[in-house]
Design an enzyme around this catalytic site. Structure first.
Site, PDB file in Angstrom:
ATOM      1  N   LYS A 161      28.065 -38.292  61.535  1.00 38.27           N
ATOM      2  CA  LYS A 161      29.517 -38.198  61.371  1.00 38.27           C
ATOM      3  C   LYS A 161      30.008 -39.011  60.172  1.00 38.27           C
ATOM      4  CE  LYS A 161      33.681 -36.983  62.524  1.00 38.27           C
ATOM      5  NZ  LYS A 161      34.120 -35.609  62.203  1.00 38.27           N
TER       6      LYS A 161
ATOM      7  N   SER B 217      33.039 -26.142  33.961  1.00 39.31           N
ATOM      8  CA  SER B 217      32.769 -26.069  35.399  1.00 39.31           C
ATOM      9  C   SER B 217      33.696 -25.054  36.074  1.00 39.31           C
ATOM     10  CB  SER B 217      32.877 -27.459  36.032  1.00 39.31           C
ATOM     11  OG  SER B 217      32.069 -27.551  37.186  1.00 39.31           O
TER      12      SER B 217
END
Length: 331
Positions: free
Chosen positions: A194, A142
């Site tokens: 949020k 990765s």
């Protein structure tokens, strides 16, 4: 005095004696090498070679690529330190005598931001007409692969694992458990999104789409650096970048690495590329070099007591307190 107390005292004496002997040995070992410390506190040590006009710097990325802040000097400089590593890359870029870099990677990856910072600085080093080679150790997955992509040549050991080309945002949903326990989230927010990925709430499809769009942007960047670095088409990269890991043999067959080999092979090749069979191989140390023996001893004590590991875990937990995109394998 009981036998138990006597045994503890003897053990402490042996431990302290071992630290002293180790520190003295470290002092004399480093004294035999040519060392230079610059104004940034980076000590350069010559490992081999006599041609100082053409240097190869050997660097190491060992561990998760994540910025957890500056190391506590009293805990030693063990593990990966992002800010310290960036300083070393800056030093390489400025040193005209450095003609090559051997980047040894043993990492499952890490943050998208930190991986991209390293990638950018390696590109800047290459722009100074310096060769960059990578030698993959146990794992370069990765983000560990992401930072390899600028390399002029990538080596991997025959048992190296690489790949895991993709992005992940990890999160745990314990909304049902909280509900069963009668635990409620009474947070007050300024907008309906949020609290995306709040572990005490289920995500809506709209919220999942929002997070997927962030993942997709980071994924596009990953595909781009592989495409540019390995000279592949986008379609070729996407066939490989589905998150799976590859053996060294598979990676070579798919064009993700160039050679199966080890440090000596990479250095021999790199010396040939910079046209100097005796190019100096140098390493950097940001811990204070041979004058840091007291801190080295402190680090050994902390390691034996497990304090250094506790500090690392605490820093990683703090860095991961909010879900974030990661180029990371094994999360």
């Amino acid at each position: 005095m009981s036998k138990r107390i006597v045994a503890i005292i003897i053990a402490l004496v042996l431990v302290i004696g071992g630290i002293v002997v180790s520190s003295v040995g470290l002092f004399f070992d480093n004294s035999l090498k040519k060392t230079v410390t610059d104004s940034d506190g980076i000590t350069e040590s010559v490992q081999s070679g006599s041609d100082s006009s053409k240097k190869i710097v050997k660097l190491s990325v060992d561990g998760t690529i994540q910025d957890t802040g500056e190391e506590n000097p009293f805990m030693g400089a063990s593990g990966y330190n992002h800010q310290s590593f960036l300083k070393q890359l800056d030093k390489i870029k400025k040193d005209d005598k450095v003609k090559g870099v051997l980047l040894e990677i043993n990492s499952p990856g890490g943050g998208t931001y930190e991986s991209d910072e390293i990638h950018k600085k390696l590109e800047e080093i290459k722009a100074k007409n310096k060769k960059v080679y990578v030698q993959m150790k146990n794992m370069a997955a990765s983000g560990g692969y992401y930072i390899s992509t600028p390399a002029d040549k990538i080596y991997a050991g025959s048992q190296t694992l690489t790949g895991s080309l993709g992005v992940i945002i990890s999160s745990i949903n314990y909304a049902e458990l909280a509900d069963n326990l009668g635990v409620k989230d009474d947070s007050v927010t300024s907008g309906k999104h949020k609290q995306i990925m709040n572990p005490m709430k289920d995500m809506s499809k709209e919220e999942k789409d929002i997070m997927q769009s962030i993942i997709d942007d980071s994924y596009k960047q990953f595909v781009k650096v592989i495409k540019d670095g390995r000279h592949m088409s986008e379609s070729e990269v996407k066939k490989l970048a589905d998150g799976r890991i590859y053996s060294a043999q598979q990676a070579k067959a798919n064009g993700l690495i160039d050679e199966i080999g080890y440090e000596d092979d990479a250095i021999k090749d790199l010396r040939k590329q910079i046209k100097s069979d005796n190019a100096q191989i140098v390493t950097y140390d940001t811990s204070g070099g041979i004058w840091n023996i007291p801190l080295s001893a402190t680090s050994k004590i902390s390691s034996m007591l497990g304090i250094d590991n506790m500090s690392k875990y605490e820093a990683l937990v703090k860095a991961n307190k909010s879900p974030q995109p990661m180029y990371l394998y094994g999360e």
